[in-house]
Write a protein that holds these residues in place. Sequence first.
Motif, short mmCIF file in Angstrom:
data_model
loop_
_atom_site.label_atom_id
_atom_site.label_comp_id
_atom_site.label_asym_id
_atom_site.label_seq_id
_atom_site.Cartn_x
_atom_site.Cartn_y
_atom_site.Cartn_z
N LEU A 147 -0.56 5.79 12.20
CA LEU A 147 -0.79 4.72 11.25
C LEU A 147 -0.94 5.32 9.86
CD1 LEU A 147 -1.32 3.19 13.93
CD2 LEU A 147 -2.97 1.81 12.66
N ARG A 148 -0.47 4.59 8.87
CA ARG A 148 -0.40 5.12 7.52
C ARG A 148 -1.59 4.67 6.68
NH1 ARG A 148 4.76 3.55 4.71
NH2 ARG A 148 4.20 5.35 3.44
N TYR A 149 -1.90 5.51 5.68
CA TYR A 149 -2.98 5.17 4.75
C TYR A 149 -2.64 5.71 3.38
CZ TYR A 149 -7.45 5.31 2.32
OH TYR A 149 -8.45 5.16 1.38
N SER A 150 -2.43 4.83 2.44
CA SER A 150 -2.19 5.22 1.07
C SER A 150 -3.51 5.25 0.33
CB SER A 150 -1.24 4.23 0.37
OG SER A 150 -1.16 4.51 -1.01
N SER A 151 -3.89 6.42 -0.17
CA SER A 151 -5.19 6.57 -0.83
C SER A 151 -5.18 6.10 -2.27
CB SER A 151 -5.63 8.04 -0.78
OG SER A 151 -4.68 8.87 -1.41
N ARG A 152 -4.07 5.50 -2.72
CA ARG A 152 -3.99 5.06 -4.11
C ARG A 152 -4.80 3.80 -4.39
NH1 ARG A 152 2.10 4.57 -5.73
NH2 ARG A 152 2.33 3.81 -3.59
N ARG A 179 -4.78 -1.22 6.36
CA ARG A 179 -4.34 -0.13 5.48
C ARG A 179 -2.91 0.31 5.80
NH1 ARG A 179 -9.30 2.07 3.67
NH2 ARG A 179 -10.53 0.27 2.98
N ASP A 180 -2.52 0.23 7.05
CA ASP A 180 -1.14 0.54 7.43
C ASP A 180 -0.17 -0.43 6.77
OD1 ASP A 180 0.70 2.08 9.50
OD2 ASP A 180 1.16 -0.05 9.76
N ASN A 203 -11.22 5.35 5.73
CA ASN A 203 -10.34 4.45 6.48
C ASN A 203 -10.67 4.55 7.97
OD1 ASN A 203 -8.18 2.67 6.99
ND2 ASN A 203 -6.80 4.39 7.39
N GLY A 204 -10.98 3.41 8.60
CA GLY A 204 -11.36 3.42 10.00
C GLY A 204 -12.83 3.70 10.24
N TYR A 248 -9.32 -3.16 12.78
CA TYR A 248 -8.71 -4.07 11.80
C TYR A 248 -8.46 -3.33 10.48
CZ TYR A 248 -9.25 -8.36 14.52
OH TYR A 248 -9.14 -9.35 15.48
N GLU A 249 -9.36 -2.45 10.11
CA GLU A 249 -9.17 -1.75 8.83
C GLU A 249 -7.95 -0.83 8.88
OE1 GLU A 249 -12.25 -0.47 5.81
OE2 GLU A 249 -12.01 1.38 6.99
#
Length: 391
Positions: free
Chosen positions: A374-379, A188-189, A166-167, A183-184
């Motif tokens: 900023l959040r990132y869900s790895s699911r 993802r957030d 991510n990023g 943007y990524e």
Amino acid sequence: MHKTYFDGTHRTRPPSDTWKAIRPLLDGFGITRVADVTGLDDIGIPVTMAVRPLARTLSVAQGKGVTRDAARVSGAMEAIEAWHAERSLPPVSVRRTPATEMGLPYPVTALEQHDGSLLTNRTRLDWITGRSAVDNSPVPVPVAAVKIGREAHTDWRMHLPSASTNGLASGNTRSEATVHALYEVIERDAISDLNDTPHTEDAQLLAPWSIDDPHCSALLGRLLSAAAWFELWHLPTRFGVPVMACFLWREDQPTVLVSGSGAYLDPSVALSRAITEAAQTRLTLITGSRDDTHPVVYRPGTHQGPAPASARCTPWEHITRRYSSTFPTHQAEAACLASVIAARVGAAPVVVDLTTGPYEREEFAVVKVCAPHLRYSSRHIIPRPRPEAAA
């Protein structure tokens, strides 16, 4: 450097020129082939896979695009990005030091972590130097927030915080790479928020027949010609950047609803990314190139499509007129995005350049953006929004 290419994305040079520049370099990054797998599906949206057998992460990277050249570049550069995040980090500047002694402009616990992480501001970490995306000032970043891949070590390590792709992004220039990385993390957030609260009244179901962008219309035409079921959504985000999602189903994969998402200040680019990513996801399942695919995908199922959403359709014009920001250069665009993020969360994104020193190249740049708060869900799951349930 000004943007010159606008077919489904914004780049400083056409994908055909980028492909000519990077093709001779593929062997040096362990890429043995870039395969066009578009023909394994009958939708026809270009998708490729780049194979890197000695990868320290996934050995196959996927690429997609409006054209075959764009898809080839996308796949190859995704593999090249991972190679750099595995192997070409800047030198460690400070070793085994807690965040309390680093003078950070952000809380280290605001970086990406796994659930149940034991990271604190007193955890001893190794540090490299990134740059603020707002003012270019030097900012320390934990190595563990950037470096990806599994390696054997003789000493025990906590590997905190966690790193992901991510990023992680590339471009013809550093500014172009930074824009796509920003943007990524925004995309993802927004998806992470949706994972927690799919019942949101702010999501808008798009009316596909009202979309007048020629590239998006052509992509939707392919879906219609293949008799595919699809749904398009405009998703809420706290940064004022359009985030689009595409959900796609066909009876040849009856047990799975695939999806794709994209973010861009130009809503048409965001939508194009979402559609092509959904097509890429289908082909990833068809090729079986990922070991983490759930077995249910390949089990027989009933040929019954998803129930239609009960939300009212929003005309495309109602979306596009809300966004009017355009930038002639990626440098100006990156500055705008970074300022918006910093103003919203109270900390500037940090850019780590992975193509400096011995890894610097004229052909491309690779960066990793670390975005505190900023959040990132790895699911890797995009739930269908349910705005009607929140009304």
